[in-house]
Enzyme design. Structure first.
Site, PDB file in Angstrom:
ATOM      1  N   GLY B 144       0.829  -1.201   0.000  1.00 36.15           N
ATOM      2  CA  GLY B 144       0.000   0.000   0.000  1.00 36.15           C
ATOM      3  C   GLY B 144       0.860   1.247   0.000  1.00 36.15           C
ATOM      4  N   CYS B 145       0.232   2.364  -0.377  1.00 44.56           N
ATOM      5  CA  CYS B 145       0.982   3.603  -0.511  1.00 44.56           C
ATOM      6  C   CYS B 145       1.430   4.124   0.856  1.00 44.56           C
ATOM      7  CB  CYS B 145       0.143   4.651  -1.242  1.00 44.56           C
ATOM      8  SG  CYS B 145      -1.516   4.883  -0.581  1.00 44.56           S
ATOM      9  N   TYR B 146       0.517   4.179   1.827  1.00 45.98           N
ATOM     10  CA  TYR B 146       0.892   4.651   3.163  1.00 45.98           C
ATOM     11  C   TYR B 146       1.976   3.763   3.786  1.00 45.98           C
ATOM     12  CZ  TYR B 146      -3.100   7.944   3.550  1.00 45.98           C
ATOM     13  OH  TYR B 146      -3.995   8.980   3.404  1.00 45.98           O
ATOM     14  N   ALA B 149       5.484   4.493   2.361  1.00 43.13           N
ATOM     15  CA  ALA B 149       6.064   5.737   2.856  1.00 43.13           C
ATOM     16  C   ALA B 149       6.436   5.629   4.324  1.00 43.13           C
ATOM     17  CB  ALA B 149       5.066   6.874   2.646  1.00 43.13           C
TER      18      ALA B 149
END
Lengths: 341, 341, 341, 341
Positions: B144-146, B149
Site C-alpha cells: 500500500g501507498c501509506y 512511505a
C-alpha cells in the site's frame, strides 16, 4: 424583523442565504425546506452554520411557507421553481426566485431551456443596478451568475453606444456547478487545470443578450465560460470591440472612468478599481469590482470584473433585492468586506 | 522486450503503469483490460496518453492474458484480484498484484478486510528496499501507498532497536482515493482544506505493523491518515519515541545519517536530503526522499518522508518489482526525475 | 461605541482586525498606524476593504494613539511591541498585544526569542476558554496561532490527568507566514505540496508547554508544524498518549464527550463535532471545532481541531478578548459563521 | 551523443532543460552555468534532480562553453542573451536562444523591449510546426510561451484566410513568471484567484502579430493574458471573428477538422482532441492539444489550446528544435505523455 423562508436549502445557494441572513440585523430565516433532508439540522448539513443556525429542514406546502414568511427565496433547480412560485405569490408572500424559470420572456425561456413553462408570471429582473423597478416589487427573478458579472462590467459603455460586439471570456469558480460531486469537480481534474465548456452555447447567453440589447439594440454579445481552480468567484474579461464610427474617437481613461462613475453613482456595491480587480478582494462579499484598459489601437476596450458567484452572483444579490422589495436600505446586512486573503 | 499485461486499467494505477511503461526501454504494454471500457481507446480515457499509447481496452480471460504476457499487473480492487491471480500464475505468467489481497497473512487479511479469501497464495511483499527476495520472484504483492512511505521512513532506526513507538501522521494527495468523484474529492470540499479520516482504524495499519514488527518485535505503531489539497504525493511525519533505555543515548545527526546511508546503500531510489523533503521534488518519480531531526529532549526523533503515491506508492514500485523479478536492472526505465515545479 | 486603535496595520493581522471590526456593532476602528504606508488609504492596501473602511494609515506617537482610543491592538512584530505597550498602558489605554512579547514569563521569553526584553510587564494570557481572568483585564497578551489550536484541542483531557505525552502534528495555512512573499509562499513551491519546518524547535512550543503544564504538571508536549496548500486555517492532530496507569481505563466516546462539554460549557466558540472538523467549516470565523477518536488499543486518543489562524488564532481572539476586557458580551460582533464552502 | 550546454541554469527553464535531457537517449547535458550558483550542485538547487544530475554550476566564458558543447541553450533574461549568443556562434556552437533577444526583427525588438540591441543576428523562429527551416539551422530563437500557444491554436484557420480578427484570451500558470517570489506569486494572492495583467500591452503581442501576419497579412490580433492558480500550463481561448465575406460560409466541424489535420499532418506534437483540451493532459509533455467549436451565428469560431508553458512553451520546444538542428528525429527524447492526473 422580516421573516424569511428558503425553499430548497440543500445546496450552496441555500446555505449562503442562511450565512448572509445571519449577518442581517433586520431579517431572520424562519423556515428552510428540503424534501430529502427533512428533519436534519442545518448545522449537520452546512457544517459552517453549526451553532449559528438552529433551524431544521422541513417539508411544508407552499401555502404553509407563505403563511409563516414575509418573503420567500426559491433556491430550487430550474423547472422546479415554477411549482412553487405562483402558489407562494397567490398566498401573499413576496418572492425572489433564484432559478432560471422567470428570468426570460416565455418563448425565450422555453427555447433556451427546452421545456414547456407550466406556470409563467411576469417578474422584475433582479439586478438592481440596471433595474430600479426592483424597489417595491413583489416578485423578482434573480439573475444568473455569469450574466450579472458580464452585464455589470460593460453596461455603462454599451449604454453609451460604443460597442459593436462584446466577447465575454468568463472564468468561474467550481461552486457554480453545485454541491454534488462530478467529473469536473473531482479535485484531480480541477486542481491546476482550466476547463472550458459550452464554448458557444451556454444558456446564460440569453440573459446577457437580453440585458445588453436593452442598453443598445443590435449589439453582438459572445460568451465563453471556463472553470478555474477556485471555489468561489467569477472573473469576467470583456473584450469590447468598438463600432467603426467610434474607432479612435472613444474617450480616454479618465473619460471612461467618468462614464462608469456616473452610471453607477447610486450603486453602492460597484467598486471601480484603479488597476485590475481580483477574486480575493470580493470573496464572500456582495461587491462587484471593475477595472479596464483601452487598447492603443483605439478599437478595443478590455473591461475586467470580479464578483463572488455565490453572493453578488446569487444569494447576496437576492438579499439586496429583498432589501429593496421590503423598503429597507439597499446595503442593510450586506455592507461588509470580503474575506481576503 | 518484456511483454506486460495490465488487468484493470480504468483507474489511476492502470493509467500510471502505462505512462511509466512508455518510458521503459525494455518493456512494453501489450494488453490492458477493463470490462466496462472494452473497445475504447486508452487515449480517450486517460487523455494524457493520447497518441502515445495505441492500445484499446479489452476484456480477455486470465488465460488469454497470461498467454500474451510475460508479466501481469493486477490493478483491480481488493476482493477482485483473487479472481485473477491464481489463474494467471498457473498459466505461467509472473504477477505483481497491486491490490491488498496478498499483502498480509491469510488470517490478518480476513480480519482486516472483513471478507473470506477465496484463493490465497503466498506472495513476496514487494518493497525491494526491505525485501531483497523480490529478485527473481514469480509473485509479488505490491504494498500500500501509506505503508511504503511509513516503513521506508523509519526502517533503519526501528531496525537499530531505538523505537518504543512510532506515531505516523500521514498527509496524502487525493488521487489515493481513486478516479471516481466523491464528497471528499469534490473540489469545494478539498481545496484549501485538510481532511482527517479513520483516525485510528485505517486498514493500512496492518501492513505497517507487519513491516515494523519484522524489524523490531514489539514496537508500537500508530497511524493517522489525512488528505491535503494535492493530487499526488504522501508526506509522512514519523514521530519516533525512543525507548527509555536509549533516551539521551541515541546517535547525533551525523550518526543517524550514517545508519540511514548504510541501511539503504543498495537502494537507489532512497534519497537522504539535508533538510526536509518535499512532495514537489518527488512528484512523478519513483524516489523516496527522507529527512529527519532529533528533538533536543533526546527522547524523540522526527523523520519526514515524501513519495509520489501513484509511483513509489503504487505503479512505480510495481515496475521496480518487475525489473527485479525479470532480472533487469532495478532502475531500468525508472531513473528519471520528478516533474517539479 | 468602543474606540479602537490598531498599531501596525500593514499585515494580515491588521487587515483582519479591520474586517472583523466592520462587523462589530459596538466597536469602531478610529486609527490604524503604519510608518511605511503613512498617508495611504486602507482600501488601496487591503483591497477587500475598499469602500468599507475610510481610514488612512497614520504614524502617530503611542500617546496620541492612547488619547484617541479606548483600547489598542498592537499588531507589530515581536521585539517591536515592547516599544509601544508600556506607553500605551501608562497613557490609560487598554491593550491587546498580538505579538509574542508578553506571552511568556520574562526568562522564558528571553531564552525562546534570543533577545533582551526592554520593557517587560505582566499580561493576562488571552485565551478566554482557559483564562477567565481576561474579563476586565487591562492588558492581554494574545496567544500564538499554533498554541491556541493545540491547547484548546486537548485541555479537557490533559486537565483530567490522562495524558503522559501529547504529540501535536499541526498543519497550517500559509497566511501564518505573513504578507511578505518568500520562497515558501511562492505559489510553485506551495501548491500541491506539504512543507515541514522546525520539526522539533518551533518557538510556539514554549506557549504550548506553559498552558499544558498549568493543566497537568509534568505532561510532555511535542510539536511539529507543517504548511499545507491553504491560505487560512490550522488543522491540529493531537496524538494523546495515555499514562500507563490509565491504559484501558479511559472513558469511552460518550464519556470523553461529556468531559469536553463540561469543560467548555461556558465557551461559546468551541464546537464539538460528531465526526472530524474541517478548515472549511471555520474559515473566516472565530470558532474552534473539535473531534476525536479513541484508539482501540486504549493507549492513545487522537483529537483533531480546526481554527482559522487569522481569526481564532489571532485577530478574532483579540476581539473576543476586547469584548471581555470592555465588559461587552463575549460573542458581540463575532457570532457569525465561516464562509464555507 | 550530442553534448549540450545550458547558459543560465538557475531558473525554471534551465531546470526543465536538465529534466528533459535526462530523458533523452541521444543528448547529454555537459555544462550548466550560473554566476551566482557557481560551485553548487544542481541537485541542491533543483531538488527534483538530486541523484539524477551530477553536474555542478559553473561560470565559464562563452568560448569555453562552445568548445565543450555541440549545441548551447541560452536561458538567460532578455538583454543578457545578446552578450552570449554571437560569441557562442562564432566559436562554432549551434545555439537555441530561449530569451526574447532574437525573436523579432531588430526595430521591432528595440521598440517592444525599449532597449538598444547590442549584437543583433538573424535567427530562425523556432516553432517547427510553422517554420520547417528550423531543420539544419545553426541559430534558432525559441518563441515565447504565449505566442506558441496562440499561434498554433489558429494557424490553420488564419492561413485559410477566414479571420478578420482573433481575440486571444490566455490563462497561464504562474511558473511563467519565474522562480523568484513576488507579490503575484505569493500563495495567498494567487490561490483561488484569477489575475489579469497588461490587458492590452503585453510584449508577446509582437510575436503573435508576426506569426499571424505571415499567414494572413492584415489580420488583427488582440491578446490579454491572465494568471490562474496553476504552476504549469497555458490555456488559450482564441475567439476567431470571421471576415464578413465568410460569415455563414465557413466549413462545418468536419471541414475545419480536415483543415487542421492537413495543416498539421507532419507535426507529431499537435493533438486534435474531440472535445476540449485540458492542462492536465499536457502537463510535463511537449504536446499542444487543440479543440474548437463553431458559433451557431456563423461569425465566430472558438478554438482552445493547451500546452505546458515550460515544455512546449519553452524547454521542450527548445529540445525539439535541437533535434531538428542536429538531424535527429523530431520526437527523439520527447515522445512521452504528460503526468496527468
Amino acid at each position: 424583523m422580516i421573516k424569511v423562508g428558503i425553499v430548497g436549502g440543500s445546496g450552496y445557494t441555500g446555505g449562503e442565504l442562511l450565512r448572509l441572513l445571519s449577518l442581517h440585523p433586520g431579517a431572520e430565516a424562519v423556515c428552510i425546506t428540503s424534501r430529502k433532508l427533512e428533519g436534519k439540522s442545518v448545522g449537520d448539513v452546512h457544517t459552517h452554520l453549526r451553532a449559528v443556525s438552529s433551524l431544521n429542514f422541513e417539508s411544508p406546502s407552499p401555502a404553509e411557507v407563505a403563511e409563516r414568511c414575509d418573503i420567500v427565496f426559491t433556491a430550487v433547480p430550474h423547472g422546479t421553481a415554477m411549482d412553487w412560485v405562483p402558489e407562494l405569490l397567490d398566498a401573499g408572500a413576496k418572492v425572489v426566485d433564484l432559478s432560471a424559470d422567470y428570468r426570460l420572456p416565455l418563448e425565450v425561456f422555453e427555447k433556451t431551456y427546452g421545456m414547456k413553462h407550466r406556470a409563467f408570471r411576469e417578474a422584475v429582473f433582479g439586478m438592481p443596478e440596471l433595474h430600479p423597478e426592483v424597489r417595491g416589487a413583489d416578485f423578482v427573478a434573480n439573475p444568473g451568475c455569469y450574466p450579472t458579472a458580464a452585464s455589470l462590467s460593460v453596461a455603462p459603455l454599451v449604454g453609451a453606444g460604443f460597442a459593436e460586439r462584446v466577447v465575454f471570456d468568463s472564468k468561474s469558480g467550481i461552486s457554480g456547478a453545485g454541491i454534488a460531486p462530478s467529473q469536473t469537480s473531482h479535485y484531480p481534474n480541477m486542481a491546476e487545470n482550466v476547463i472550458a465548456y459550452k464554448l458557444t452555447t451556454h444558456r446564460h447567453r440569453a440573459e446577457i443578450n437580453q440585458e445588453l440589447s436593452r442598453l443598445s439594440p443590435g449589439v453582438k454579445a459572445n460568451f465563453t465560460p471556463h472553470v478555474v481552480p477556485a471555489v468561489r468567484g467569477i472573473f469576467t474579461t470583456a473584450h469590447l470591440l468598438v463600432k467603426d464610427e467610434f474607432v479612435g474617437e472613444i474617450p480616454d481613461k479618465a473619460g471612461i472612468e467618468r462614464i462608469y462613475r456616473d452610471f453607477y453613482k447610486d450603486s453602492p456595491f460597484i467598486r471601480l478599481v484603479p488597476t485590475v480587480p481580483s477574486l480575493a478582494a470580493v470573496r464572500g462579499s456582495n461587491f462587484c469590482d471593475i477595472g479596464f484598459e483601452v487598447d492603443g489601437s483605439g478599437d478595443r476596450i478590455v473591461i475586467v470584473s470580479a464578483i463572488d458567484n455565490l453572493v453578488k452572483g446569487a444569494s447576496g444579490q437576492a438579499i439586496q433585492n429583498m432589501n429593496l422589495m421590503m423598503g429597507t436600505a439597499e446595503t442593510e446586512g450586506l455592507w461588509f468586506p470580503g474575506g481576503g486573503p
